[in-house]
Design an enzyme around this catalytic site. Sequence first.
Site, PDB file in Angstrom:
ATOM      1  N   CYS A  13      45.294  47.123  39.584  1.00  0.00           N
ATOM      2  CA  CYS A  13      45.821  46.982  38.213  1.00  0.00           C
ATOM      3  C   CYS A  13      44.753  46.847  37.144  1.00  0.00           C
ATOM      4  O   CYS A  13      44.115  47.817  36.784  1.00  0.00           O
ATOM      5  CB  CYS A  13      46.819  45.834  38.151  1.00  0.00           C
ATOM      6  SG  CYS A  13      47.760  45.913  36.598  1.00  0.00           S
TER       7      CYS A  13
ATOM      8  N   ASN B 222      44.407  38.415  45.101  1.00  0.00           N
ATOM      9  CA  ASN B 222      45.293  39.547  44.841  1.00  0.00           C
ATOM     10  C   ASN B 222      44.628  40.729  45.573  1.00  0.00           C
ATOM     11  O   ASN B 222      43.576  41.206  45.159  1.00  0.00           O
ATOM     12  CB  ASN B 222      45.358  39.774  43.322  1.00  0.00           C
ATOM     13  CG  ASN B 222      46.422  40.784  42.943  1.00  0.00           C
ATOM     14  OD1 ASN B 222      46.832  41.597  43.753  1.00  0.00           O
ATOM     15  ND2 ASN B 222      46.852  40.725  41.694  1.00  0.00           N
TER      16      ASN B 222
ATOM     17  N   LYS C 298      41.126  41.895  44.202  1.00  0.00           N
ATOM     18  CA  LYS C 298      41.046  42.163  42.754  1.00  0.00           C
ATOM     19  C   LYS C 298      39.965  41.319  42.084  1.00  0.00           C
ATOM     20  O   LYS C 298      39.959  40.086  42.210  1.00  0.00           O
ATOM     21  CB  LYS C 298      42.408  41.876  42.131  1.00  0.00           C
ATOM     22  CG  LYS C 298      42.537  42.223  40.657  1.00  0.00           C
ATOM     23  CD  LYS C 298      43.994  41.996  40.222  1.00  0.00           C
ATOM     24  CE  LYS C 298      44.262  42.360  38.782  1.00  0.00           C
ATOM     25  NZ  LYS C 298      45.684  42.178  38.431  1.00  0.00           N
TER      26      LYS C 298
ATOM     27  N   GLU D 104      47.576  34.948  36.431  1.00  0.00           N
ATOM     28  CA  GLU D 104      46.716  35.352  37.560  1.00  0.00           C
ATOM     29  C   GLU D 104      45.478  34.479  37.675  1.00  0.00           C
ATOM     30  O   GLU D 104      44.994  34.220  38.771  1.00  0.00           O
ATOM     31  CB  GLU D 104      46.319  36.822  37.424  1.00  0.00           C
ATOM     32  CG  GLU D 104      47.465  37.759  37.706  1.00  0.00           C
ATOM     33  CD  GLU D 104      46.988  39.164  37.966  1.00  0.00           C
ATOM     34  OE1 GLU D 104      46.221  39.378  38.904  1.00  0.00           O
ATOM     35  OE2 GLU D 104      47.395  40.053  37.200  1.00  0.00           O
TER      36      GLU D 104
ATOM     37  N   GLU E 220      50.597  47.073  43.372  1.00  0.00           N
ATOM     38  CA  GLU E 220      50.013  45.717  43.418  1.00  0.00           C
ATOM     39  C   GLU E 220      51.130  44.721  43.757  1.00  0.00           C
ATOM     40  O   GLU E 220      52.240  44.840  43.229  1.00  0.00           O
ATOM     41  CB  GLU E 220      49.452  45.389  42.024  1.00  0.00           C
ATOM     42  CG  GLU E 220      49.010  43.954  41.824  1.00  0.00           C
ATOM     43  CD  GLU E 220      48.713  43.643  40.336  1.00  0.00           C
ATOM     44  OE1 GLU E 220      49.418  44.149  39.438  1.00  0.00           O
ATOM     45  OE2 GLU E 220      47.773  42.861  40.104  1.00  0.00           O
TER      46      GLU E 220
ATOM     47  N   ASN F 252      51.059  46.218  37.985  1.00  0.00           N
ATOM     48  CA  ASN F 252      52.229  45.590  37.353  1.00  0.00           C
ATOM     49  C   ASN F 252      51.835  45.418  35.896  1.00  0.00           C
ATOM     50  O   ASN F 252      51.094  44.489  35.563  1.00  0.00           O
ATOM     51  CB  ASN F 252      52.488  44.187  37.914  1.00  0.00           C
ATOM     52  CG  ASN F 252      53.125  44.193  39.284  1.00  0.00           C
ATOM     53  OD1 ASN F 252      54.342  44.110  39.426  1.00  0.00           O
ATOM     54  ND2 ASN F 252      52.288  44.283  40.313  1.00  0.00           N
TER      55      ASN F 252
HETATM   56  N1  CDT Z   1      48.738  42.951  36.823  1.00  0.00           N
HETATM   57  C1  CDT Z   1      47.847  43.204  35.833  1.00  0.00           C
HETATM   58  O1  CDT Z   1      46.644  43.155  36.040  1.00  0.00           O
HETATM   59  N2  CDT Z   1      48.368  43.520  34.630  1.00  0.00           N
HETATM   60  C2  CDT Z   1      47.584  43.722  33.438  1.00  0.00           C
HETATM   61  C3  CDT Z   1      48.417  43.416  32.245  1.00  0.00           C
HETATM   62  C4  CDT Z   1      48.359  42.051  31.866  1.00  0.00           C
HETATM   63  S1  CDT Z   1      47.192  41.596  30.729  1.00  0.00           S
HETATM   64  C5  CDT Z   1      48.012  41.893  29.278  1.00  0.00           C
HETATM   65  C6  CDT Z   1      47.105  45.149  33.264  1.00  0.00           C
HETATM   66  O2  CDT Z   1      45.916  45.319  32.962  1.00  0.00           O
HETATM   67  O3  CDT Z   1      47.913  46.072  33.321  1.00  0.00           O
END
Ligand code: CDT
Length: 346
Positions: free
Chosen positions: A196, A110, A128, A148, A47, A221
């Site tokens: 993600c 995203n 996303k 985000e 991502e 991430n």
């Molecule tokens: N990038 C992303 O979506 N990261 C989220 C973590 C952040 S919310 C605590 C994930 O679901 O891994």
Amino acid sequence: MTRKIKVAAAQVGAVHRNAIKQDTVHRLINLLSSAAEKKVQLVVFPECTLTTFFPRHLFETQEELDKYFEHGADIAQSSDVKPLFDEAKRLTIDIVLGYAERTPEGTGYNTSVYFSAAAGEVIGKYRKVHLPGRVEPFEDPEATNQLEKRYFTPGDLGFPAFRASGLVDDAVKKATAKEGESTVGRGDPIFGMLICNDRRWPEAWRTYSLQGAELLMFGYNTGGNMSHLWGSKPMSPEQARAEALFHSKLVQTANSYMNACFSISAARCGLDDGKYDLIGGSAICSPEGHVVAEAETDEDELVVAEIDLAECRQGKEKTFDYARHRRIETYGLIGKQTGVVEPDLL
Ligand code: CDT
């Protein structure tokens, strides 16, 4: 019948805030070269691969923020990133690439694209849907933000499954299909992309598997210690990291099994700017829910496996034969209610 493809997750280690995009693209090209040496046909990058995970920062100006986005209608033609797509085409490797997209109308998404080497162009795009975190930063200056919801708009493309050509031998095509003969499980592979946080939502996987998806691909991430977002249960940073990795594997293996599909996950990981910890754990999972290959480092690393898409048939035709077993007359709430409504108190 076999439908074998050699695939890889291209895990990408630390990308600092001041990293130069061309240098990062160069790292991705190096991963692609290793993939070519191993005869890999499809590589999945993380991502927002091209920059540091910028939603952890609050930007003062639009100009500063926009440096982290790709502009223009076709990412494969963007001057910084074109060398990666050109190399993918030259090496005949399909790629999935995650990046921050600014549309010509100014909306931020995203996004991930699927570039087909056989077609020589982007043939799939996903934006996303589930945007985690907050619009406003935390008041606690020690907290790691996840902005985000501030920087991106929820994806407007749904969960579009698609086929990619040139990967499996003897795929049945429209023109060669024999009348009256079933083509299920015999055409070009059916793919889907998530990004993600989407991987934690079973509705997203199910929407793809209802279209027959045989392989879902996603980058992530995921902070190693996001206690402000994950919850307040006291934990050491080491425990929090182990828990984040556990949940990442759990959602990938469980959803691969429940949707009878392979999956590839690719992490952006390592210590960005020497202090923001992102978990690794990139993995390739089978439709029976097993991890068939996984990352061993928190750095740039290629995780490779040969997968046989024919192995999806067992789940799709037995335990998860939707046409025979699903009871959609009982699932109404899922499509019409967002949050929780508890039964009346006793
Ligand atoms: N990038 C992303 O979506 N990261 C989220 C973590 C952040 S919310 C605590 C994930 O679901 O891994």
